[in-house]
Every structure is written in C-alpha cells, then in structure tokens.
Design a protein around this motif. Structure first.
Motif, PDB file in Angstrom:
ATOM      1  N   TYR A 140      83.140  -6.220 -57.089  1.00  0.00           N
ATOM      2  CA  TYR A 140      82.963  -5.640 -58.411  1.00  0.00           C
ATOM      3  C   TYR A 140      83.695  -4.302 -58.366  1.00  0.00           C
ATOM      4  O   TYR A 140      84.300  -3.965 -57.343  1.00  0.00           O
ATOM      5  CB  TYR A 140      81.476  -5.470 -58.724  1.00  0.00           C
ATOM      6  CG  TYR A 140      80.721  -6.792 -58.732  1.00  0.00           C
ATOM      7  CD1 TYR A 140      80.894  -7.712 -59.759  1.00  0.00           C
ATOM      8  CD2 TYR A 140      79.849  -7.129 -57.692  1.00  0.00           C
ATOM      9  CE1 TYR A 140      80.210  -8.924 -59.769  1.00  0.00           C
ATOM     10  CE2 TYR A 140      79.152  -8.338 -57.694  1.00  0.00           C
ATOM     11  CZ  TYR A 140      79.343  -9.224 -58.737  1.00  0.00           C
ATOM     12  OH  TYR A 140      78.667 -10.418 -58.735  1.00  0.00           O
ATOM     13  N   LYS A 191      82.070  -2.161 -55.576  1.00  0.00           N
ATOM     14  CA  LYS A 191      81.221  -2.805 -54.569  1.00  0.00           C
ATOM     15  C   LYS A 191      81.822  -4.131 -54.123  1.00  0.00           C
ATOM     16  O   LYS A 191      82.231  -4.941 -54.953  1.00  0.00           O
ATOM     17  CB  LYS A 191      79.850  -3.051 -55.218  1.00  0.00           C
ATOM     18  CG  LYS A 191      78.862  -3.766 -54.366  1.00  0.00           C
ATOM     19  CD  LYS A 191      78.138  -2.809 -53.453  1.00  0.00           C
ATOM     20  CE  LYS A 191      77.468  -3.557 -52.314  1.00  0.00           C
ATOM     21  NZ  LYS A 191      76.962  -2.690 -51.282  1.00  0.00           N
ATOM     22  N   ASN A 245      67.436  -7.900 -50.626  1.00  0.00           N
ATOM     23  CA  ASN A 245      67.995  -7.444 -51.906  1.00  0.00           C
ATOM     24  C   ASN A 245      69.427  -6.973 -51.702  1.00  0.00           C
ATOM     25  O   ASN A 245      69.717  -6.267 -50.735  1.00  0.00           O
ATOM     26  CB  ASN A 245      67.175  -6.270 -52.475  1.00  0.00           C
ATOM     27  CG  ASN A 245      65.799  -6.705 -52.904  1.00  0.00           C
ATOM     28  OD1 ASN A 245      64.805  -6.203 -52.408  1.00  0.00           O
ATOM     29  ND2 ASN A 245      65.722  -7.650 -53.801  1.00  0.00           N
ATOM     30  N   GLY A 246      70.280  -7.381 -52.615  1.00  0.00           N
ATOM     31  CA  GLY A 246      71.664  -6.911 -52.570  1.00  0.00           C
ATOM     32  C   GLY A 246      72.526  -7.613 -51.537  1.00  0.00           C
ATOM     33  O   GLY A 246      73.668  -7.211 -51.291  1.00  0.00           O
ATOM     34  N   ALA A 247      72.018  -8.680 -50.921  1.00  0.00           N
ATOM     35  CA  ALA A 247      72.769  -9.370 -49.859  1.00  0.00           C
ATOM     36  C   ALA A 247      73.995 -10.107 -50.411  1.00  0.00           C
ATOM     37  O   ALA A 247      74.932 -10.397 -49.669  1.00  0.00           O
ATOM     38  CB  ALA A 247      71.859 -10.346 -49.135  1.00  0.00           C
ATOM     39  N   GLY A 248      73.956 -10.461 -51.698  1.00  0.00           N
ATOM     40  CA  GLY A 248      75.082 -11.181 -52.301  1.00  0.00           C
ATOM     41  C   GLY A 248      74.731 -12.595 -52.739  1.00  0.00           C
ATOM     42  O   GLY A 248      75.609 -13.373 -53.117  1.00  0.00           O
ATOM     43  N   LYS A 249      73.443 -12.918 -52.720  1.00  0.00           N
ATOM     44  CA  LYS A 249      73.017 -14.291 -53.035  1.00  0.00           C
ATOM     45  C   LYS A 249      73.378 -14.678 -54.471  1.00  0.00           C
ATOM     46  O   LYS A 249      74.011 -15.700 -54.708  1.00  0.00           O
ATOM     47  CB  LYS A 249      71.498 -14.444 -52.823  1.00  0.00           C
ATOM     48  CG  LYS A 249      71.028 -14.078 -51.438  1.00  0.00           C
ATOM     49  CD  LYS A 249      69.535 -14.241 -51.293  1.00  0.00           C
ATOM     50  CE  LYS A 249      68.699 -13.347 -52.187  1.00  0.00           C
ATOM     51  NZ  LYS A 249      68.790 -11.907 -51.898  1.00  0.00           N
ATOM     52  N   THR A 250      72.958 -13.841 -55.416  1.00  0.00           N
ATOM     53  CA  THR A 250      73.202 -14.178 -56.823  1.00  0.00           C
ATOM     54  C   THR A 250      74.702 -14.229 -57.108  1.00  0.00           C
ATOM     55  O   THR A 250      75.175 -15.088 -57.860  1.00  0.00           O
ATOM     56  CB  THR A 250      72.501 -13.149 -57.751  1.00  0.00           C
ATOM     57  OG1 THR A 250      71.103 -13.212 -57.464  1.00  0.00           O
ATOM     58  CG2 THR A 250      72.736 -13.455 -59.211  1.00  0.00           C
ATOM     59  N   THR A 251      75.444 -13.316 -56.492  1.00  0.00           N
ATOM     60  CA  THR A 251      76.897 -13.334 -56.670  1.00  0.00           C
ATOM     61  C   THR A 251      77.457 -14.676 -56.218  1.00  0.00           C
ATOM     62  O   THR A 251      78.235 -15.322 -56.937  1.00  0.00           O
ATOM     63  CB  THR A 251      77.552 -12.193 -55.861  1.00  0.00           C
ATOM     64  OG1 THR A 251      77.033 -10.962 -56.337  1.00  0.00           O
ATOM     65  CG2 THR A 251      79.066 -12.217 -55.977  1.00  0.00           C
ATOM     66  N   HIS A 256      62.519 -14.862 -52.418  1.00  0.00           N
ATOM     67  CA  HIS A 256      62.001 -13.834 -51.511  1.00  0.00           C
ATOM     68  C   HIS A 256      60.714 -14.297 -50.824  1.00  0.00           C
ATOM     69  O   HIS A 256      60.274 -13.703 -49.853  1.00  0.00           O
ATOM     70  CB  HIS A 256      61.722 -12.533 -52.280  1.00  0.00           C
ATOM     71  CG  HIS A 256      62.973 -11.799 -52.614  1.00  0.00           C
ATOM     72  ND1 HIS A 256      63.492 -11.769 -53.886  1.00  0.00           N
ATOM     73  CD2 HIS A 256      63.836 -11.121 -51.844  1.00  0.00           C
ATOM     74  CE1 HIS A 256      64.611 -11.082 -53.870  1.00  0.00           C
ATOM     75  NE2 HIS A 256      64.847 -10.681 -52.653  1.00  0.00           N
TER      76      HIS A 256
HETATM   77  N1  LIG Z   1      78.043  -7.058 -62.119  1.00  0.00           N
HETATM   78  C1  LIG Z   1      78.015  -6.251 -61.070  1.00  0.00           C
HETATM   79  N2  LIG Z   1      78.696  -5.073 -61.074  1.00  0.00           N
HETATM   80  C2  LIG Z   1      78.679  -4.239 -59.996  1.00  0.00           C
HETATM   81  N3  LIG Z   1      77.992  -4.500 -58.851  1.00  0.00           N
HETATM   82  C3  LIG Z   1      77.293  -5.642 -58.785  1.00  0.00           C
HETATM   83  C4  LIG Z   1      77.265  -6.572 -59.895  1.00  0.00           C
HETATM   84  N4  LIG Z   1      76.479  -7.623 -59.528  1.00  0.00           N
HETATM   85  C5  LIG Z   1      76.051  -7.361 -58.274  1.00  0.00           C
HETATM   86  N5  LIG Z   1      76.538  -6.181 -57.838  1.00  0.00           N
HETATM   87  C6  LIG Z   1      76.302  -5.578 -56.515  1.00  0.00           C
HETATM   88  O1  LIG Z   1      76.705  -6.518 -55.524  1.00  0.00           O
HETATM   89  C7  LIG Z   1      75.769  -6.553 -54.436  1.00  0.00           C
HETATM   90  C8  LIG Z   1      75.216  -7.971 -54.290  1.00  0.00           C
HETATM   91  O2  LIG Z   1      74.386  -8.240 -55.424  1.00  0.00           O
HETATM   92  P1  LIG Z   1      73.672  -9.633 -55.654  1.00  0.00           P
HETATM   93  O3  LIG Z   1      72.952  -9.555 -56.960  1.00  0.00           O
HETATM   94  O4  LIG Z   1      74.656 -10.721 -55.484  1.00  0.00           O
HETATM   95  O5  LIG Z   1      72.634  -9.672 -54.434  1.00  0.00           O
HETATM   96  P2  LIG Z   1      71.304 -10.530 -54.232  1.00  0.00           P
HETATM   97  O6  LIG Z   1      71.310 -10.947 -52.808  1.00  0.00           O
HETATM   98  O7  LIG Z   1      71.209 -11.609 -55.249  1.00  0.00           O
HETATM   99  O8  LIG Z   1      70.171  -9.451 -54.476  1.00  0.00           O
HETATM  100  P3  LIG Z   1      68.680  -9.618 -55.087  1.00  0.00           P
HETATM  101  O9  LIG Z   1      67.891 -10.393 -54.065  1.00  0.00           O
HETATM  102  O10 LIG Z   1      68.211  -8.210 -55.198  1.00  0.00           O
HETATM  103  O11 LIG Z   1      68.785 -10.317 -56.397  1.00  0.00           O
HETATM  104  C9  LIG Z   1      74.715  -5.517 -54.762  1.00  0.00           C
HETATM  105  O12 LIG Z   1      75.046  -4.321 -54.087  1.00  0.00           O
HETATM  106  C10 LIG Z   1      74.818  -5.328 -56.264  1.00  0.00           C
HETATM  107  O13 LIG Z   1      74.459  -4.023 -56.641  1.00  0.00           O
END
Ligand SMILES: Nc1ncnc2c1ncn2[C@@H]1O[C@H](COP(=O)(O)OP(=O)(O)OP(=O)(O)O)[C@@H](O)[C@H]1O
Length: 288
Positions: free
Chosen positions: A12, A15, A37-43, A186
């Motif tokens: 992003y 990041k 949290n923030g590991a990148g799963k949702t991405t 989680h």
């Molecule tokens: N649209 C975006 N713009 C900027 N940074 C983003 C965006 N989406 C995610 N991030 C950043 O990318 C990193 C991975 O986020 P992501 O949501 O993929 O993690 P996650 O493992 O799903 O976390 P969680 O368990 O908290 O949902 C985080 O540091 C987040 O802040």
C-alpha cells in the motif's frame, strides 16, 4: 481446486503488507489461515478473491490468474470480516443477488440457515446487529457452494452458540459437499480441531505451512538443560528456541524422529502457542 501463489508482494502507499509469499494449497480441505493483527491475512484473502491486484507475483486458481477473471471468481466466495453487503438491501434481496452471481447457489440451504440463525428475510442489512451480519455472511458463504469459500473472521459479534453452529455447519458441509474452505480467525484454539492444514503469516511473510497431522504429531516443545535440549534436537527444524540461565525451550519439527535424552521433557504444542513461539522467534531474528 488448486491455489498457486508465486512470489506475491503487495504494497500500500506506506506499507508492504505481503513480502514475496509463495505457497500452494490443494483442496477440498479446511485451511486455517492464521497470524497476529496486521500479519497480512486480509490482504492476501482480498488478492485471492480478485478484489485487488498484487504489486508483484501471481495468484492463480486452477492455473488461471484470479485478478480480472470473472469466470473463476464465480467459484470463489469471499465473506469479508466487515460483511461486504449492500446496506440498503433486505436480507432476501442480498441473498437473491448472491444467488444470481454464484452458479452453484443452494437455495434450499440458504432458506434452512435463515431459520437456524433466526434471521428475518425482510429486515434490511442496515438494521442488523454485528452478530446478525456475521450470520448473513455465514449463510452466504455456505449457500454459495463455491469451490473456494473464504471466511475472514466470520463470527464477529456471534456468541458461543452461534460460533458452534458455524463449526457444525463447516463439518457437515465438508462431509456432504467437500470444498476448499479457508478460515481466518483469532479464536485459534477454539477452531484448531477443524483445520486440516495451517498457514501462518507474520509481518507479511509465510512462516509455516503444515498439515494438521504434521503439526499435531511432529511439532514438539522440548524443555530441559540447554546442553541436553541441544543434543536431543540436533539436526531438527527449529521453530523456536529460547534459553534462560542454563535452561532451554526448543520447539522443533520432529518429522517422525523420536526425541530422546536425559533430563528433558517433551510437550505437544497448541496452535495458539505455536503462533506465539513463531512470532517471538521472528522478533529475535529481527533483533540479531
Ligand atoms: N488499504 C490499506 N492501506 C494502507 N495500509 C493497509 C491497507 N490495508 C492493510 N494495510 C496495512 O497492511 C498490513 C496488513 O494488513 P491486513 O489487514 O492484511 O492484516 P491482517 O492480518 O488481516 O490483520 P487483522 O488480523 O488485524 O485483520 C497492516 O499493517 C495494515 O495496516
């Protein structure tokens, strides 16, 4: 279904959410997709659902890139953490819209699950509590009958009974109509019995991919005097190692080898603990 992820990075603005991630998953199977949290799963799940494009690398399903591939996306249902529903629709309208999109939609199951979760089809999505939005996501995911069904934190707001209903449905659906289910949650220990394979992400990198059998039978925490533990675990894949004074804990992948030695203990490792061990190890590596 086969998902092949090759050297995927996603940045992003400020990041880098995924860093050169590669793996292959083949289903039908229930996959636990885990990480802090923030590991990148949702991405990653957004990439797999074709909603965003990778900055580098490729995500392919059955050999085809998912981004901009409408035909494949009709066989991938992504139930997002926040509930990706149109607020102005009623539940009935939302389910109808999904039934048009997913060719294998199971109308009978959708109606049955509306009753299981006590949802009124006339209610507007906007009026639903968090738990009921989660229930609508669960209904949509199962009724879609998609070859790949992704649940990202599917039970926010649902109580224990609602979560147990979800687990029962997952087992029932997988035995009646096997698919590739990917579950990100989680509540790891609660769901860990369901997983047939586990992937753990940490700070955008894939730390571990093991089948449930590999993890249950072969991942062992060995504790005792540092020299004894070192000797007993020599040559094994070390997942985590920590020494304090003369004592040591080593979490290793034993891969069928028996771990023998004097003055050591061997313990199995819960998935939740493994996640903690893995991220501690990563932090230690980063400091070195
Ligand atoms: N649209 C975006 N713009 C900027 N940074 C983003 C965006 N989406 C995610 N991030 C950043 O990318 C990193 C991975 O986020 P992501 O949501 O993929 O993690 P996650 O493992 O799903 O976390 P969680 O368990 O908290 O949902 C985080 O540091 C987040 O802040």
């Amino acid at each position: 279904m086969m998902i092949k992820v090759s050297n995927v990075s996603k940045s992003y603005k400020h990041k880098q959410a995924l860093k050169n991630v590669s793996f292959t998953i083949e289903g039908p199977k229930i996959i636990g997709f885990l990480g802090h949290n923030g590991a990148g799963k949702t991405t990653f799940l957004n990439l797999l659902a074709g909603l965003i494009a990778p900055s580098n690398g490729s995500v392919c399903v059955n050999g085809e890139h998912v981004f901009n591939a409408p035909a494949i996306l009709r066989d991938i249902c992504f139930v997002a953490e926040s509930g990706n529903f149109q607020e102005e629709m009623t539940i009935a309208q939302s389910l109808k819209a999904n039934s048009f999109f997913y060719p294998k939609w199971d109308e009978h199951l959708a109606l049955e699950l509306l009753q299981v979760f006590a949802l009124n089809p006339k209610d507007k999505v906007r009026s639903l509590s968090k738990g009921l939005v989660s229930a609508l996501g669960i209904i949509t995911g199962f009724a879609s009958n998609a070859g790949i069904t992704i649940f990202d934190e599917p039970y926010i707001g649902l109580d224990v009974a609602g979560r147990n209903t979800f687990y029962d449905l997952l087992i029932e659906q997988q035995s009646e109509n096997p698919r590739l289910f990917i579950l990100s949650t989680h509540l790891i220990d609660e769901a860990s019995e369901l997983f047939e394979e586990i992937l753990i992400l940490h700070e955008g990198q894939l730390l571990l991919q093991k089948t449930a059998d590999e993890w249950r039978q072969h991942i062992v925490a060995v504790k005792g005097g540092a020299l004894d533990v070192e000797q007993a675990t020599a040559g094994l894949e070390v997942i985590y190692q920590h020494s304090f004074m003369h004592e040591m804990t080593a979490v290793v992948y034993a891969n069928g080898r028996s771990i023998e030695g004097n003055n050591i203990t061997r313990e199995s490792v819960s998935l939740q603990d493994m996640l903690v061990y893995l991220s501690k190890q990563q932090k230690a590596r980063a400091i070195v």
